[in-house]
Write a protein that holds these residues in place. Structure first.
Motif, PDB file in Angstrom:
ATOM      1  N   THR A   3       0.853  -1.194   0.000  1.00  0.00           N
ATOM      2  CA  THR A   3       0.000   0.000   0.000  1.00  0.00           C
ATOM      3  C   THR A   3       0.881   1.232   0.000  1.00  0.00           C
ATOM      4  N   LEU A   4       0.632   2.151  -0.937  1.00  0.00           N
ATOM      5  CA  LEU A   4       1.406   3.387  -1.013  1.00  0.00           C
ATOM      6  C   LEU A   4       0.670   4.542  -0.340  1.00  0.00           C
ATOM      7  N   LEU A   5      -0.644   4.596  -0.562  1.00  0.00           N
ATOM      8  CA  LEU A   5      -1.450   5.697  -0.010  1.00  0.00           C
ATOM      9  C   LEU A   5      -2.701   5.112   0.623  1.00  0.00           C
ATOM     10  N   GLU A   6      -2.995   5.566   1.837  1.00  0.00           N
ATOM     11  CA  GLU A   6      -4.203   5.099   2.521  1.00  0.00           C
ATOM     12  C   GLU A   6      -4.928   6.283   3.146  1.00  0.00           C
ATOM     13  N   MET A   7      -6.178   6.483   2.736  1.00  0.00           N
ATOM     14  CA  MET A   7      -7.023   7.524   3.321  1.00  0.00           C
ATOM     15  C   MET A   7      -8.082   6.827   4.157  1.00  0.00           C
ATOM     16  N   SER A   8      -8.349   7.330   5.349  1.00  0.00           N
ATOM     17  CA  SER A   8      -9.432   6.737   6.134  1.00  0.00           C
ATOM     18  C   SER A   8     -10.226   7.810   6.865  1.00  0.00           C
ATOM     19  N   GLY A   9     -11.548   7.696   6.750  1.00  0.00           N
ATOM     20  CA  GLY A   9     -12.470   8.597   7.439  1.00  0.00           C
ATOM     21  C   GLY A   9     -12.284  10.065   7.089  1.00  0.00           C
ATOM     22  N   VAL A  10     -11.932  10.336   5.831  1.00  0.00           N
ATOM     23  CA  VAL A  10     -11.649  11.723   5.428  1.00  0.00           C
ATOM     24  C   VAL A  10     -12.943  12.455   5.064  1.00  0.00           C
ATOM     25  N   SER A  11     -13.137  13.622   5.663  1.00  0.00           N
ATOM     26  CA  SER A  11     -14.298  14.468   5.341  1.00  0.00           C
ATOM     27  C   SER A  11     -13.832  15.906   5.177  1.00  0.00           C
ATOM     28  N   VAL A  12     -14.509  16.629   4.275  1.00  0.00           N
ATOM     29  CA  VAL A  12     -14.252  18.063   4.145  1.00  0.00           C
ATOM     30  C   VAL A  12     -15.541  18.745   3.704  1.00  0.00           C
ATOM     31  N   SER A  13     -15.830  19.887   4.331  1.00  0.00           N
ATOM     32  CA  SER A  13     -17.036  20.651   3.988  1.00  0.00           C
ATOM     33  C   SER A  13     -16.660  22.038   3.503  1.00  0.00           C
ATOM     34  N   PHE A  14     -17.423  22.546   2.540  1.00  0.00           N
ATOM     35  CA  PHE A  14     -17.290  23.922   2.078  1.00  0.00           C
ATOM     36  C   PHE A  14     -18.629  24.618   2.306  1.00  0.00           C
ATOM     37  N   ASP A  15     -18.649  25.625   3.165  1.00  0.00           N
ATOM     38  CA  ASP A  15     -19.893  26.364   3.444  1.00  0.00           C
ATOM     39  C   ASP A  15     -21.047  25.430   3.783  1.00  0.00           C
ATOM     40  N   GLY A  16     -20.763  24.433   4.610  1.00  0.00           N
ATOM     41  CA  GLY A  16     -21.813  23.517   5.050  1.00  0.00           C
ATOM     42  C   GLY A  16     -22.099  22.372   4.098  1.00  0.00           C
ATOM     43  N   PHE A  17     -21.508  22.408   2.889  1.00  0.00           N
ATOM     44  CA  PHE A  17     -21.702  21.312   1.928  1.00  0.00           C
ATOM     45  C   PHE A  17     -20.580  20.298   2.086  1.00  0.00           C
ATOM     46  N   ILE A  20     -16.518  15.868   0.592  1.00  0.00           N
ATOM     47  CA  ILE A  20     -15.979  14.523   0.845  1.00  0.00           C
ATOM     48  C   ILE A  20     -16.540  14.074   2.179  1.00  0.00           C
ATOM     49  N   ASN A  21     -17.105  12.863   2.194  1.00  0.00           N
ATOM     50  CA  ASN A  21     -17.869  12.421   3.351  1.00  0.00           C
ATOM     51  C   ASN A  21     -17.393  11.051   3.844  1.00  0.00           C
ATOM     52  N   ASN A  22     -16.547  11.075   4.889  1.00  0.00           N
ATOM     53  CA  ASN A  22     -16.072   9.832   5.505  1.00  0.00           C
ATOM     54  C   ASN A  22     -15.489   8.877   4.461  1.00  0.00           C
ATOM     55  N   LEU A  23     -14.603   9.415   3.632  1.00  0.00           N
ATOM     56  CA  LEU A  23     -14.036   8.651   2.506  1.00  0.00           C
ATOM     57  C   LEU A  23     -12.850   7.814   2.966  1.00  0.00           C
ATOM     58  N   THR A  45     -12.032  17.354  -5.539  1.00  0.00           N
ATOM     59  CA  THR A  45     -11.675  17.587  -4.131  1.00  0.00           C
ATOM     60  C   THR A  45     -10.814  16.438  -3.601  1.00  0.00           C
ATOM     61  N   PHE A  46     -11.117  15.227  -4.030  1.00  0.00           N
ATOM     62  CA  PHE A  46     -10.332  14.036  -3.670  1.00  0.00           C
ATOM     63  C   PHE A  46      -8.865  14.252  -4.059  1.00  0.00           C
ATOM     64  N   MET A  47      -8.632  14.726  -5.299  1.00  0.00           N
ATOM     65  CA  MET A  47      -7.262  14.980  -5.755  1.00  0.00           C
ATOM     66  C   MET A  47      -6.642  16.164  -5.011  1.00  0.00           C
TER      67      MET A  47
END
Length: 246
Positions: A3-17, A20-23, A45-47
């Motif tokens: 495994t080179l890259l591992e994302m877990s539980g990633v979230s980001v909001s912009f102005d309440g939107f 990315i939701n628990n990715l 946004t993922f990138m």
């Protein structure tokens, strides 16, 4: 394959939107992966998160053999760690030759004199020839980049990324605006790169994705909706409903 890259539980909001939701996502090395999904699924946004352009609100992102955290690292530091991104619109130095574009991109000491001296070294010249062969531009090394076709400019930009010696390449909609012959060659190039790099291709064109013949991750509303072969994901009832719309 590790495994080179591992994302877990990633979230980001912009102005309440929630873009990315628990990715959670992981990619090995080497591996070729396609990312598909409807508009607004969170692909850009993922990138942005992987390259440090956007900081997530929560979650973790581990990268490399030692599992370093990418959170809090600057975009330039993440690039130096070996993550390269190719945007949809090619940005090459039009007045410079293909060779000069590749020389400027080579990973080397960055002082002004270092750059001038390095370009003339035998190792640098050999590396440029090697990259040019890999991106199908060996015959075009002396041509100004501005004279290249749209597809060739895309390949040159991939070559400029390779000159940085990345371990992970993010490639955004490489097939857009290409002729059928260029698309076929681009498919071959990405499959080849996937043999010794981790490569993430974000693409809308399902036929192009099918020809990549790799694992596909479907994003929807900022989360992974489905993952597997192209036949597996295109047969998934949820994917059909939200994305394929059949």
């Amino acid at each position: 394959m590790s495994t080179l890259l591992e994302m877990s539980g990633v979230s980001v909001s912009f102005d309440g939107f929630r873009a990315i939701n628990n990715l959670s996502f992981q990619i090995g090395e080497p591996e070729l992966r396609a990312i598909i999904g409807p508009n607004g699924a969170g692909k850009t946004t993922f990138m942005d998160i992987i390259t440090g352009k956007t900081k997530p609100d929560e979650g973790r992102i581990l990268y490399g053999d030692k599992g370093i955290s990418l959170l809090g690292l600057s975009e330039s530091r993440i690039a130096r760690e070996g993550i390269g991104r190719k945007f949809q619109k090619p940005t090459v130095f039009e007045a410079q030759s293909v060779r000069e574009n590749l020389a400027m991109a080579l990973k080397n000491p960055r002082g002004p004199f270092d750059v001038l001296l390095y370009r003339k070294t035998r190792a640098g010249a050999a590396r440029i020839e090697e990259i040019a062969a890999r991106i199908g531009l060996s015959e075009a090394l002396t041509r100004p980049a501005g004279e290249l076709s749209h597809g060739q400019k895309q390949w040159l930009e991939i070559g400029m990324l390779l000159a940085q010696e990345p371990r992970l390449l993010l490639v955004d909609e490489p097939a857009a605006g290409m002729t059928p012959a260029e698309r076929e060659k681009t498919t071959e190039m990405l499959v080849d790169l996937g043999r010794d790099h981790a490569v993430i291709v974000v693409e809308h064109d399902m036929e192009f994705v099918r020809r990549l013949n790799c694992k596909v991750t479907v994003l929807n509303e900022g989360s992974v909706l489905a993952e597997g072969s192209i036949d597996h994901v295109t047969g998934d009832p949820q994917v059909i409903e939200v994305y394929l719309g059949r």
